[in-house]
Motif scaffolding. Structure first.
Motif, PDB file in Angstrom:
ATOM      1  N   LEU A  56     -22.027  45.942  -4.913  1.00  0.00           N
ATOM      2  CA  LEU A  56     -21.885  45.388  -6.258  1.00  0.00           C
ATOM      3  C   LEU A  56     -20.640  44.509  -6.318  1.00  0.00           C
ATOM      4  O   LEU A  56     -19.648  44.766  -5.632  1.00  0.00           O
ATOM      5  N   MET A 130     -29.587  41.662  -6.495  1.00  0.00           N
ATOM      6  CA  MET A 130     -29.666  42.322  -7.788  1.00  0.00           C
ATOM      7  C   MET A 130     -29.235  41.262  -8.790  1.00  0.00           C
ATOM      8  O   MET A 130     -28.051  40.983  -8.948  1.00  0.00           O
ATOM      9  N   ARG A 131     -30.222  40.673  -9.451  1.00  0.00           N
ATOM     10  CA  ARG A 131     -29.969  39.453 -10.212  1.00  0.00           C
ATOM     11  C   ARG A 131     -30.674  39.488 -11.553  1.00  0.00           C
ATOM     12  O   ARG A 131     -31.802  39.942 -11.670  1.00  0.00           O
ATOM     13  N   LEU A 132     -29.959  39.023 -12.566  1.00  0.00           N
ATOM     14  CA  LEU A 132     -30.556  38.850 -13.882  1.00  0.00           C
ATOM     15  C   LEU A 132     -30.353  37.391 -14.283  1.00  0.00           C
ATOM     16  O   LEU A 132     -29.215  36.926 -14.410  1.00  0.00           O
ATOM     17  N   THR A 136     -25.945  37.038 -10.303  1.00  0.00           N
ATOM     18  CA  THR A 136     -26.183  37.983  -9.214  1.00  0.00           C
ATOM     19  C   THR A 136     -25.025  38.979  -9.188  1.00  0.00           C
ATOM     20  O   THR A 136     -23.872  38.591  -9.007  1.00  0.00           O
ATOM     21  N   ILE A 137     -25.328  40.243  -9.399  1.00  0.00           N
ATOM     22  CA  ILE A 137     -24.273  41.252  -9.478  1.00  0.00           C
ATOM     23  C   ILE A 137     -24.163  42.101  -8.220  1.00  0.00           C
ATOM     24  O   ILE A 137     -23.244  42.913  -8.093  1.00  0.00           O
ATOM     25  N   ASP A 163     -34.658  44.923  -9.338  1.00  0.00           N
ATOM     26  CA  ASP A 163     -34.652  44.349 -10.684  1.00  0.00           C
ATOM     27  C   ASP A 163     -34.452  45.425 -11.749  1.00  0.00           C
ATOM     28  O   ASP A 163     -33.691  45.240 -12.700  1.00  0.00           O
ATOM     29  N   THR A 166     -30.893  46.639 -11.737  1.00  0.00           N
ATOM     30  CA  THR A 166     -30.002  45.637 -12.312  1.00  0.00           C
ATOM     31  C   THR A 166     -29.990  45.713 -13.827  1.00  0.00           C
ATOM     32  O   THR A 166     -28.924  45.724 -14.463  1.00  0.00           O
ATOM     33  N   VAL A 180     -22.469  39.619 -17.194  1.00  0.00           N
ATOM     34  CA  VAL A 180     -22.375  40.911 -16.545  1.00  0.00           C
ATOM     35  C   VAL A 180     -21.449  41.807 -17.340  1.00  0.00           C
ATOM     36  O   VAL A 180     -20.408  41.384 -17.811  1.00  0.00           O
TER      37      VAL A 180
END
Length: 255
Positions: A56, A130-132, A136-137, A163, A166, A180
């Motif tokens: 992370l 791990m992306r919204l 990308t976090i 997903d 996330t 984030v």
């Protein structure tokens, strides 16, 4: 029911359990460190993967290893960070999946990481962001001892797991604003520090390997319905004695 059908039914049941656990993070208070450790364990159980790890981003834009299925995986993830190269770093920086079906063919691309991973017995790696939206976090990483690509079904599952996890890490307001939730992420990262300290205390007191010590800590926290970080802090500051946890030494620690 034949063996193949039984195996598939069992896999589907485990897959459903994994998504139910991740979905719970969307509607209830939860222990993010434990959830992410369960996530990597689910990946090993459900997918064609020998090991799994999760990185992370922290508040300063760096990466931290937050969850891993084995101590070997943790060391390999940490080596990537130290070397500044590897599929997991490329995945985070690009925001796109990085699939490496044959690590032996990538020694020029990653001259430090690829040989080290091969020495550890891994032949292929698959990293999923791990992306919204555009943020990308982190990255969810699968390590395999066999060469070759993941089957399409496994690719879809790991993408869906990443997903869902996330979204579980991000708060609703941050989702609307596309930001984030750095405070929650930093809390998880800080919790990891005290958990590592507690593992050391237990390992020393019980003559355990670090992974065994972590399972003791998890089992005690789960049995008491408590957060890992809370139990770890009490152990580190002396509010809990190691012997109080070592009674759970033979707990399974299963998800």
């Amino acid at each position: 029911m034949n063996g193949r059908a039984s195996s598939r039914t069992e896999r589907e049941s485990r897959l459903l359990q994994a998504f139910v656990q991740l979905a719970d993070t969307l509607v209830d208070d939860y222990d993010v460190v434990d959830v992410l450790h369960r996530l990597v364990e689910h990946c090993v159980l459900l997918l064609d993967a020998t090991a799994a790890g999760l990185m992370l981003s922290d508040q300063r834009g760096g990466l931290r290893v937050l969850a891993h299925s084995s101590a070997q995986t943790e060391m390999l993830e940490l080596f990537q960070l130290k070397a500044g190269e590897g599929p997991c770093l490329e995945c985070v920086h690009s925001g796109e999946p990085v699939h490496v079906p044959d690590l032996a063919a990538e020694t020029q691309r990653w001259p430090r990481f690829a040989p080290r991973a091969l020495e550890e017995g891994f032949a292929s790696v698959h990293a999923v962001p791990m992306r919204l939206r555009r943020e990308t976090i982190g990255t969810l990483n699968l390590f395999r001892r066999e060469t070759g690509p993941l089957v399409q079904e496994d690719l879809l599952v790991v993408r869906a797991l990443a997903d869902t996890a996330t979204i579980g890490i991000l708060q609703e307001r941050a989702i609307r604003r596309g930001e984030v939730v750095t405070e929650q992420l930093q809390t998880a990262l800080n919790s990891r520090v005290v958990i590592e300290q507690a593992k050391g205390v237990l390992a020393l007191a019980g003559s355990l390997e670090m992974e065994q010590a972590f399972q003791v800590l998890r089992t005690y926290a789960r049995n008491g319905g408590r957060r890992l970080a809370e139990v770890a802090r009490e152990l580190v500051v002396g509010e809990l004695r190691p012997q109080q946890l070592l009674g759970t030494k033979h707990g399974s620690g299963d998800a």
